[in-house]
Enzyme design. Sequence first.
Site, short mmCIF file in Angstrom:
data_model
loop_
_atom_site.label_atom_id
_atom_site.label_comp_id
_atom_site.label_asym_id
_atom_site.label_seq_id
_atom_site.Cartn_x
_atom_site.Cartn_y
_atom_site.Cartn_z
N TRP A 1 0.82 -1.23 0.00
CA TRP A 1 0.00 0.00 0.00
C TRP A 1 0.85 1.26 0.00
O TRP A 1 0.54 2.22 -0.70
CB TRP A 1 -0.98 -0.01 1.16
CG TRP A 1 -2.00 -1.11 1.04
CD1 TRP A 1 -2.18 -2.16 1.90
CD2 TRP A 1 -2.97 -1.29 0.00
NE1 TRP A 1 -3.18 -2.97 1.45
CE2 TRP A 1 -3.68 -2.47 0.29
CE3 TRP A 1 -3.28 -0.58 -1.16
CZ2 TRP A 1 -4.71 -2.95 -0.53
CZ3 TRP A 1 -4.30 -1.05 -1.98
CH2 TRP A 1 -5.00 -2.22 -1.66
N ASP B 1 -1.37 6.60 6.25
CA ASP B 1 -2.44 5.71 5.81
C ASP B 1 -2.71 4.79 7.01
O ASP B 1 -1.90 3.95 7.36
CB ASP B 1 -1.96 4.89 4.60
CG ASP B 1 -3.00 3.88 4.13
OD1 ASP B 1 -4.04 3.72 4.80
OD2 ASP B 1 -2.75 3.25 3.08
N LYS C 1 -12.09 -1.56 6.97
CA LYS C 1 -11.27 -2.45 7.80
C LYS C 1 -11.70 -2.33 9.26
O LYS C 1 -12.17 -3.28 9.85
CB LYS C 1 -9.78 -2.10 7.65
CG LYS C 1 -9.05 -2.81 6.54
CD LYS C 1 -9.27 -2.24 5.19
CE LYS C 1 -8.61 -3.00 4.08
NZ LYS C 1 -7.65 -2.22 3.30
C1 LIG Z 1 -7.09 -1.83 2.16
C2 LIG Z 1 -6.04 -0.81 2.21
C3 LIG Z 1 -5.93 0.19 1.24
C4 LIG Z 1 -6.85 0.27 0.05
O1 LIG Z 1 -8.08 0.72 0.46
P1 LIG Z 1 -9.27 1.04 -0.57
O2 LIG Z 1 -10.24 1.72 0.35
O3 LIG Z 1 -9.74 -0.25 -1.12
O4 LIG Z 1 -8.74 1.95 -1.61
C5 LIG Z 1 -4.94 1.13 1.38
N1 LIG Z 1 -4.10 1.10 2.42
C6 LIG Z 1 -4.16 0.15 3.38
C7 LIG Z 1 -3.20 0.17 4.50
C8 LIG Z 1 -5.14 -0.83 3.30
O5 LIG Z 1 -5.20 -1.77 4.24
#
Ligand SMILES: *Cc1c(COP(=O)(O)O)cnc(C)c1O
Length: 354
Positions: A100, A168, A192
């Site tokens: 990511w 993030d 999540k």
């Molecule tokens: C799942 C995830 C993403 C992607 O998320 P989307 O909402 O599907 O774009 C980005 N960063 C991390 C750390 C993730 O776990």
Amino acid sequence: MRSYNFSPGPAALPKEVLERAAKEMVEYAGDGMSVMEMSHRSKMYEDIHNAAIDLLRELMAIPDNYKILFLQGGASQQFAMIPMNLKKNGKADFVITGEWSARAYKEASNILEAKVAASSENEKFAFIPEIKEISADADYFHICSNNTITGTRFLEFPDTGDVPLVADMSSGILSEIFDVSKFGLIYAGAQKNIGPAGLTVVIIREDLLERENKIPAFFKYKQHADTNSMLNTPPTYSIYMTKLCLEWLKSKGGVAGIQKNNEAKAKVLYDFLDNSQMFKGIAAKSHRSLMNVPFTTGDEAKDKDFVKAAATAGFVNLGGHRLVGGLRASIYNAMPTEGVQALVDFMEKFEKGK
Ligand SMILES: *Cc1c(COP(=O)(O)O)cnc(C)c1O
């Protein structure tokens, strides 16, 4: 019967929340309609919207000089929106700790000069690399606080001085206490550890809204901040579900309460992995995630057998990410400790060949 769902996302939601949503599905609180059918400009919806924002502020102790934005497009859209909005000198630093953060770096490279400040790619992202240098003229310094695929997390955050720290937090937000004042911007896809898919949360320090960049209005944080995230139709039902999840979290003692629970819960699984002859944890012990636990038997065929046998026994979504293989248990806030204990009991039996 509900399975124990170890999906990395969209992930398990608290059963109590789903039951409450089911009760309120057809008619919400005497308002004569489902939340899904409300105008986003109506008072009934606005109350839900503002309650969700207020709850998040309370639970994360978000200071007053930060705005909370409810956006769409997932964390992935933020990979692009962040450089579009925060660009000033045209440079940004990135710590590459997995898939990511690598994507965030790649997207930003389309907009500014992105630099790798540190990376653990050569060691298969098994740990968080040491950060030796922070460019003083960087527009921001980007990290991924919890790495969903490889199961590592930052236990300490770098001191980036005047350079805004951007994180993030898609898979770690609300799992443990974070000092929001250390960050310029925090973002997370909701699916999540916040609520259902469809909502993306951005927490941004107000001064960062003032960076002038010529970009379409819809992609400007300031436009969304000035309209209380109602520039267009927000994902109303996801926001309503998020509000229920946040109320649930508050009833569990807030983030401090859930952190305690998460630490005890993760320990059950890690202790088992550390003592098992068959299963081994993959991430370095020094940086283990509380939320995502990748592991393996070391034998691809056996890993596959395990996923199958586990699913039959009611433990689902235990396959590792398609990029890395192996096994992974995602144990977000909504996964009860009993679920992890039951999984460990099952792994023990599997190991003994029973
Ligand atoms: C799942 C995830 C993403 C992607 O998320 P989307 O909402 O599907 O774009 C980005 N960063 C991390 C750390 C993730 O776990």
